[in-house]
Design a protein around this motif. Structure first.
Motif, PDB file in Angstrom:
ATOM      1  N   ARG A  31       0.926  10.402 -15.132  1.00  0.00           N
ATOM      2  CA  ARG A  31       0.780  10.637 -13.694  1.00  0.00           C
ATOM      3  C   ARG A  31       1.822   9.875 -12.882  1.00  0.00           C
ATOM      4  NH1 ARG A  31      -5.308   9.182 -13.283  1.00  0.00           N
ATOM      5  NH2 ARG A  31      -4.493   7.641 -14.711  1.00  0.00           N
ATOM      6  N   ILE A  83      -3.752  -6.287  -4.743  1.00  0.00           N
ATOM      7  CA  ILE A  83      -4.046  -5.863  -6.112  1.00  0.00           C
ATOM      8  C   ILE A  83      -5.393  -5.149  -6.136  1.00  0.00           C
ATOM      9  CG2 ILE A  83      -4.567  -6.666  -8.466  1.00  0.00           C
ATOM     10  CD1 ILE A  83      -2.584  -8.963  -7.989  1.00  0.00           C
ATOM     11  N   ARG A  84      -6.374  -5.723  -5.455  1.00  0.00           N
ATOM     12  CA  ARG A  84      -7.712  -5.113  -5.435  1.00  0.00           C
ATOM     13  C   ARG A  84      -7.721  -3.809  -4.653  1.00  0.00           C
ATOM     14  NH1 ARG A  84      -9.318  -9.678  -3.494  1.00  0.00           N
ATOM     15  NH2 ARG A  84     -10.108  -8.561  -1.684  1.00  0.00           N
ATOM     16  N   ILE A  85      -7.048  -3.809  -3.501  1.00  0.00           N
ATOM     17  CA  ILE A  85      -7.058  -2.606  -2.664  1.00  0.00           C
ATOM     18  C   ILE A  85      -6.366  -1.445  -3.382  1.00  0.00           C
ATOM     19  CG2 ILE A  85      -6.052  -1.600  -0.564  1.00  0.00           C
ATOM     20  CD1 ILE A  85      -6.661  -4.368   0.777  1.00  0.00           C
ATOM     21  N   GLY A 112      -8.574  -0.071  -5.944  1.00  0.00           N
ATOM     22  CA  GLY A 112      -9.622   0.762  -5.349  1.00  0.00           C
ATOM     23  C   GLY A 112      -9.088   2.106  -4.889  1.00  0.00           C
ATOM     24  N   LEU A 113      -7.918   2.088  -4.264  1.00  0.00           N
ATOM     25  CA  LEU A 113      -7.334   3.341  -3.766  1.00  0.00           C
ATOM     26  C   LEU A 113      -7.020   4.303  -4.911  1.00  0.00           C
ATOM     27  CD1 LEU A 113      -4.914   2.107  -0.942  1.00  0.00           C
ATOM     28  CD2 LEU A 113      -7.011   3.438  -0.655  1.00  0.00           C
ATOM     29  N   MET A 114      -6.632   3.746  -6.061  1.00  0.00           N
ATOM     30  CA  MET A 114      -6.290   4.610  -7.191  1.00  0.00           C
ATOM     31  C   MET A 114      -7.497   5.428  -7.658  1.00  0.00           C
ATOM     32  SD  MET A 114      -3.281   4.629  -7.648  1.00  0.00           S
ATOM     33  CE  MET A 114      -2.808   4.071  -6.031  1.00  0.00           C
ATOM     34  N   LYS A 115      -8.687   4.920  -7.399  1.00  0.00           N
ATOM     35  CA  LYS A 115      -9.891   5.640  -7.839  1.00  0.00           C
ATOM     36  C   LYS A 115     -10.068   6.928  -7.052  1.00  0.00           C
ATOM     37  CE  LYS A 115     -11.453   1.821 -10.131  1.00  0.00           C
ATOM     38  NZ  LYS A 115     -11.602   0.447  -9.722  1.00  0.00           N
ATOM     39  N   ARG A 116      -9.477   6.999  -5.858  1.00  0.00           N
ATOM     40  CA  ARG A 116      -9.563   8.256  -5.099  1.00  0.00           C
ATOM     41  C   ARG A 116      -8.189   8.896  -4.979  1.00  0.00           C
ATOM     42  NH1 ARG A 116     -12.179   6.588   0.429  1.00  0.00           N
ATOM     43  NH2 ARG A 116     -11.096   8.332   1.315  1.00  0.00           N
ATOM     44  N   ARG A 133      -5.982  12.147  -3.020  1.00  0.00           N
ATOM     45  CA  ARG A 133      -6.346  12.419  -1.639  1.00  0.00           C
ATOM     46  C   ARG A 133      -5.312  11.875  -0.653  1.00  0.00           C
ATOM     47  NH1 ARG A 133     -12.504  11.302  -0.515  1.00  0.00           N
ATOM     48  NH2 ARG A 133     -12.891  10.348  -2.520  1.00  0.00           N
ATOM     49  N   ASP A 169      -1.231  -3.544 -13.355  1.00  0.00           N
ATOM     50  CA  ASP A 169      -1.969  -2.367 -12.876  1.00  0.00           C
ATOM     51  C   ASP A 169      -1.285  -1.767 -11.656  1.00  0.00           C
ATOM     52  OD1 ASP A 169      -3.881  -2.756 -14.826  1.00  0.00           O
ATOM     53  OD2 ASP A 169      -5.015  -4.140 -13.568  1.00  0.00           O
TER      54      ASP A 169
END
Lengths: 347, 345
Positions: free
Chosen positions: A11, A84-86, A89-93, A96, A122
């Motif tokens: 991807r 890193i955390r954000i 998290g964004l990668m999970k959606r 979009r 990551d």
């Protein structure tokens, strides 16, 4: 197990634009311009909690700008933990949105943001740093440079400087402020603007951190600037050598240099001609975090010279020049002379 | 491709799978045993019925405007889901979604629950505790953002990781004062050993850090080629199973370990990173998922490995056993999910 196992993730990486600039320079105006212009792209926007203006976007994430030091023995290797955390998290959606824009606070040092994209596996896997865009106020930049190291660092790190509020300065003031920017960072692209009215393509989708694009733009060193007394702490130096580079010598030198002077070296970029290699080797570093790879062949007729550019503080020109020059392979001419001179002795 | 087909035998003969179309963030079986919940990056929670492979999976719009960021089994039954819409949502076994709390624009990044009825939601620097009825009990403040949260086996204490260490709180304390376990760096995934004697975190620097609570002894477990995202203790706490290496790395927590002991490695040899681990609730058996989508079950004592699902469907991002240890569920970053019945027939 079977040979069909393959962990490669095909991807595409999501491009990330970092928007920096001093309070009041027009950062949020530029951000809103990017978001509202009809370009058909969707962005996730990461803003700091103390933003100047509201941001009009579906996907806005508040960031805390939590900077921490990596435990790798380097005091300058700081990263943005919240980022890193954000990004995780964004990668999970993902799917979009097409890109991420990270706005930093006016007082932020851009280094931890940039280093996050080098240091975290990551983040590296999921995203790529597209460009660091710094918005500056043409009228007030000289005062900011005088009173805040962050203003200098934001220019030093910039791939693109949006020289905003041009309607408030005379042509002479504009020329002077550009000279100041060039003295700090000769390879940044300067875009003059009023109310941050730059074309979106000039700040988004630049791929400025790709190794392929390093030094594609000729750094604009001002004539005679090298001899000038510098009016800011942060300066840039560029060196070019003729003979091919010995990879081992270069690695030893640059590793040692970044390890010992990494704190003062804000950004380093180089294109190298390795001995016996038809491809160009590109190199870049943010403080002591480095990245390098071969980026395709030298162009037809292009002189195979190696060049390196440093932006930083307290740079010692002769020491850096001698260091880089010593990375070249030995001069066959000089070696030949040596043999010729010895020749009669042996006879 | 023959090997791949054989690796899928269990999934094909005793399981059910689906392409869900979004990142599987978490999976958990309800403690009541009737439902298996997959939390997805598209904001939905999908419900499957263990033991009833013919039944359709249901879709619950848990976070209609956002993504699910964390999911766990709820205290009594069903699942608990935290989202980037700032909501903590309970999904009942019948599929009803109930908002337990809303935390504004902040993300609910980590959730945990204990059968005694207490729930925890990590939101920024705070861990909010809620009771069984969903009422807020307290908010625990930390010096920086929370990277992971876990209850101890009895539900008496809750641990939260953050920068430079982790904090251990008593759930029922009248005055909230944490025991802070310090270690420089950024701490993420966290686990408390079943006997409550050790706390272990996964760090930014491809290493684990642990503390023996009795005397504060530090434990450093390093050598991972990538970050550990998943870690769990085996049922009786003898081993700590971890992801992050190209095998399942298990650290011995007996006989004086893990200090000075080498870890045991299972299911390695293919050069593919392990991305998720889940320990069997009763036996010394570990389920593991890999970056290529392979899911296996491995017995610690014998090292025997049984494949559950073949590679090729994206990195395994979620993995869980049911409470009886008779069913295993998994999901991947690219949206593939499976539920396999492993009960004796």
């Amino acid at each position: 197990m079977s040979e069909t196992r393959n962990a490669a993730d095909p991807r595409a990486q999501i491009p990330v634009t970092v928007l920096t600039g001093y309070l009041g320079a027009g950062k949020t105006t530029l951000l809103n311009r990017i978001l509202t212009e009809n370009h058909g792209r969707k962005f996730a926007v990461v803003i700091n909690e103390f933003g100047e203006l509201g941001v009009d976007n579906d996907l806005v994430v508040d960031a805390d700008e939590e900077v921490f030091e990596m435990n790798n023995g380097c005091i300058c290797c700081t990263v943005r933990g919240d980022l890193i955390r954000i990004i995780g998290g964004l990668m999970k959606r993902r799917g979009r949105f097409d890109g991420i824009i990270v706005e930093t606070t006016g007082l932020a040092d851009p280094a931890p943001v940039a280093q996050t994209f080098f240091a975290d596996e990551d983040v590296r896997r999921a995203t790529k740093l597209d460009a660091i865009v710094t918005v500056v106020d043409a009228k007030h930049l000289p005062a900011r440079l005088a009173d805040s190291p962050e203003a200098e660092e934001q220019i030093a790190f910039a791939d693109i400087v949006v020289l905003n509020k041009m309607d408030l300065v005379t042509p002479e003031e504009a020329a002077e402020v550009e000279r100041r920017i060039r003295a700090i960072n000769p390879w940044a692209e300067i875009r003059r603007a009023t109310r941050a009215d730059v074309p979106i393509e000039s700040v988004i989708g630049r791929d400025a951190f790709s190794l392929e694009r390093i030094l594609e733009r000729e750094p604009e060193f001002l004539a005679g600037e090298n001899e000038h007394e510098h009016d800011s702490d942060v300066v840039s130096l560029s060196f070019e050598v003729e003979r091919p580079i010995d990879p081992e010598r270069f690695n030893a030198w640059i590793t040692q240099l970044l390890a010992t002077r990494g704190q003062d070296l804000l950004r380093t970029k180089g294109i190298l001609h390795y001995q016996g290699e038809d491809r160009r080797f590109a190199f870049q570093a943010v403080h002591m975090l480095a990245d390098g790879d071969f980026v395709g062949p030298w162009r037809e007729g292009e002189p195979r010279r190696s060049r390196i550019v440093f932006i930083g503080r307290d740079l010692n020109r002769p020491v850096l020049r001698r260091g880089f020059e010593a990375c070249q392979v030995d001069d066959p001419q000089a070696a030949g002379n040596e043999v010729a001179r010895r020749g009669p002795d042996r006879a | 491709m023959e090997g791949v087909g054989a690796a899928d035998a269990l999934l094909r003969s005793r399981g059910r799978s689906a392409e869900l179309g979004a990142w599987v963030v978490g999976v958990a079986f309800g403690r009541e045993g009737r439902v298996c919940a997959f939390g997805l990056g598209d904001g939905t929670v999908r419900l499957a019925a263990p033991g009833q492979p013919a039944e359709e999976w249901r879709t619950v719009a848990a976070h209609p405007e956002g993504a699910c960021l964390a999911l766990c089994a709820d205290a009594k039954d069903g699942a608990l889901s935290g989202g980037d819409d700032g909501r903590l949502v309970r999904v009942a076994p019948d599929g009803a979604a109930e908002e337990l709390a809303r935390y504004g624009r902040k993300w609910v990044e980590h959730v945990a629950a204990h059968e005694s009825g207490v729930r925890a939601a990590a939101v920024g620097k705070a861990v909010h505790l809620l009771d069984g009825a969903g009422r807020p009990l307290k908010s625990l403040a930390h010096p920086s953002s929370v990277g992971g949260v876990a209850f101890d086996a009895r539900g008496k204490r809750v641990a939260a990781s953050h920068y430079n260490g982790c904090s251990l709180w008593f759930v029922a304390a009248r005055e909230d004062k944490p025991r802070v376990l310090e270690w420089k760096g950024s701490h993420g995934a966290i686990a408390i050993s079943p006997d409550g004697a050790h706390v272990v975190t996964a760090m930014q620097e491809n290493a684990l850090h642990g503390w023996r609570l009795a005397d504060g002894q530090h434990m450093r477990m390093s050598g991972y080629p990538s970050k550990t995202r998943s870690l769990c203790f085996t049922a009786r706490g003898r081993w700590l199973a971890t992801s992050g290496a190209e095998s399942v790395v298990l650290w011995p927590f007996f006989g004086g370990g893990p200090m000075g002991k080498a870890p045991t490695e299972l299911a390695g040899g293919d050069g593919v990173p392990c991305t998720a681990v889940a320990c069997h609730p009763q036996q010394e058996v570990v389920a593991a998922g890999f970056a290529d989508g392979l899911v296996v079950i491995a017995e610690v004592a014998s090292g025997r490995v049984v494949p559950v699902a073949a590679p090729g469907r994206g990195p395994v991002s979620a993995l869980a056993w049911n409470a009886a240890g008779t069913a295993l569920a998994f999901g991947t970053e690219t949206g593939f999910a499976g539920l396999v019945d492993l009960s004796k027939r």
